[in-house]
Scaffold this motif. Sequence first.
Motif, PDB file in Angstrom:
ATOM      1  N   LEU A 151      30.041  38.664  46.247  1.00 60.08           N
ATOM      2  CA  LEU A 151      29.221  37.491  45.938  1.00 60.08           C
ATOM      3  C   LEU A 151      28.081  37.307  46.929  1.00 60.08           C
ATOM      4  O   LEU A 151      28.171  37.719  48.084  1.00 60.08           O
ATOM      5  CB  LEU A 151      30.087  36.230  45.949  1.00 60.08           C
ATOM      6  N   LYS A 152      27.024  36.640  46.464  1.00 62.00           N
ATOM      7  CA  LYS A 152      25.948  36.168  47.314  1.00 62.00           C
ATOM      8  C   LYS A 152      26.114  34.659  47.503  1.00 62.00           C
ATOM      9  O   LYS A 152      26.578  33.964  46.597  1.00 62.00           O
ATOM     10  CB  LYS A 152      24.584  36.463  46.680  1.00 62.00           C
ATOM     11  N   PRO A 153      25.717  34.119  48.661  1.00 62.52           N
ATOM     12  CA  PRO A 153      25.830  32.672  48.866  1.00 62.52           C
ATOM     13  C   PRO A 153      24.665  31.923  48.251  1.00 62.52           C
ATOM     14  O   PRO A 153      23.533  32.431  48.195  1.00 62.52           O
ATOM     15  CB  PRO A 153      25.797  32.552  50.394  1.00 62.52           C
ATOM     16  N   GLY A 154      24.925  30.721  47.779  1.00 56.57           N
ATOM     17  CA  GLY A 154      23.845  29.834  47.355  1.00 56.57           C
ATOM     18  C   GLY A 154      23.137  29.268  48.571  1.00 56.57           C
ATOM     19  O   GLY A 154      23.632  29.377  49.700  1.00 56.57           O
ATOM     20  N   ASN A 155      21.993  28.645  48.337  1.00 55.92           N
ATOM     21  CA  ASN A 155      21.231  28.090  49.471  1.00 55.92           C
ATOM     22  C   ASN A 155      20.637  26.722  49.180  1.00 55.92           C
ATOM     23  O   ASN A 155      19.679  26.317  49.829  1.00 55.92           O
ATOM     24  CB  ASN A 155      20.127  29.060  49.909  1.00 55.92           C
ATOM     25  N   GLN A 156      21.229  26.013  48.203  1.00 56.81           N
ATOM     26  CA  GLN A 156      20.753  24.674  47.880  1.00 56.81           C
ATOM     27  C   GLN A 156      21.918  23.696  47.821  1.00 56.81           C
ATOM     28  O   GLN A 156      22.969  23.999  47.246  1.00 56.81           O
ATOM     29  CB  GLN A 156      20.016  24.650  46.533  1.00 56.81           C
ATOM     30  N   ILE A 157      21.736  22.530  48.418  1.00 52.67           N
ATOM     31  CA  ILE A 157      22.698  21.435  48.295  1.00 52.67           C
ATOM     32  C   ILE A 157      22.502  20.764  46.945  1.00 52.67           C
ATOM     33  O   ILE A 157      21.369  20.620  46.467  1.00 52.67           O
ATOM     34  CB  ILE A 157      22.514  20.439  49.447  1.00 52.67           C
ATOM     35  N   SER A 158      23.588  20.363  46.312  1.00 52.44           N
ATOM     36  CA  SER A 158      23.500  19.785  44.970  1.00 52.44           C
ATOM     37  C   SER A 158      24.151  18.410  44.913  1.00 52.44           C
ATOM     38  O   SER A 158      25.364  18.262  45.108  1.00 52.44           O
ATOM     39  CB  SER A 158      24.162  20.708  43.942  1.00 52.44           C
ATOM     40  N   VAL A 159      23.331  17.408  44.660  1.00 48.94           N
ATOM     41  CA  VAL A 159      23.764  16.031  44.434  1.00 48.94           C
ATOM     42  C   VAL A 159      23.190  15.601  43.088  1.00 48.94           C
ATOM     43  O   VAL A 159      22.031  15.864  42.789  1.00 48.94           O
ATOM     44  CB  VAL A 159      23.263  15.102  45.557  1.00 48.94           C
ATOM     45  N   PHE A 160      24.017  14.964  42.270  1.00 46.69           N
ATOM     46  CA  PHE A 160      23.526  14.479  40.983  1.00 46.69           C
ATOM     47  C   PHE A 160      23.980  13.044  40.781  1.00 46.69           C
ATOM     48  O   PHE A 160      24.839  12.530  41.504  1.00 46.69           O
ATOM     49  CB  PHE A 160      24.008  15.368  39.831  1.00 46.69           C
TER      50      PHE A 160
END
Length: 293
Positions: A151-160
């Motif tokens: 896997l590759k890591p994500g690089n964005q925080i996610s708030v909804f």
Amino acid sequence: MCESDAVHPRFQNRPLHYSNVMKIALVQLSVGGDKAKNIAAAVHEIHQAKAKGAQLVALPECFNSPYGTKFFEQYAEEVPSGETCRALSKAAAEAGICVIGGTVPERCGDQLYNTCTVWDGSGKLLAQYRKMHLFDIDIPNKITFKESDVLKPGNQISVFEYQGVKIGLGICYDLRFPELAQIMTNQGCSLLIYPGAFNMTTGPKHWELLCRARATDNQLWVGLVSPARDPTAGYVAWGHSTLVNPWGEVAGTLDEKPGTLIADIDLQLIDEVRSQIPIRTQRRTDIYDIIQK
């Protein structure tokens, strides 16, 4: 088509509460090798939760696939066009509720990610989060696992935001990084949801402990959603999906078997805790701070 990490604007510090209570369901699914069967079970439980009054349903990590680096390539699909996403979108629209779709192995070009999708009550993709901290550990004579092999890591925080409630996302190993939870709290979250699959070594030691720590540190609700335990699997999940309130108290938990935890999230409790123990205004940000880059 594959989508990049969902980018969300910075929110104000204070949570938005349009109502004082939200009923949520944490669904602990049994996951096997049959992808279609896994998806169908998730859809069934979404509708069952709706029938019990849930406004938001959260599924576990890797609910459509066995958990393991050797499975990710085989079960991977694009977001949002893959079969699992289409099923979640349809189920959310039919039930008219928000669905936090656990995680699926996501294919984007030649890269693979461990990805959580969120669908609103009309079936629209509301948020997408790629696991940021990959599970690479080596505990001698216990467990060795290296997600980064595949896997590759994500690089964005996610708030909804859903129905006026701001919700932050993390995935499993992300739970161990308090800075991520702090940033999501600073963005106004009232609830953090972590689909996760702690194992039989880390689960008994840290699953509940870390959930209570993140809730206590940030004075909000925290929900952990695990697959059910399958003793015959190559990777055996701890189970015990758990909800903790802003006082750091366990508000509900399951055992290791399949099941659904349904609970009311009392949003007024957040204001109560934060007013009585005002650590948010007492931090010495003139000396230290946690920032998002």
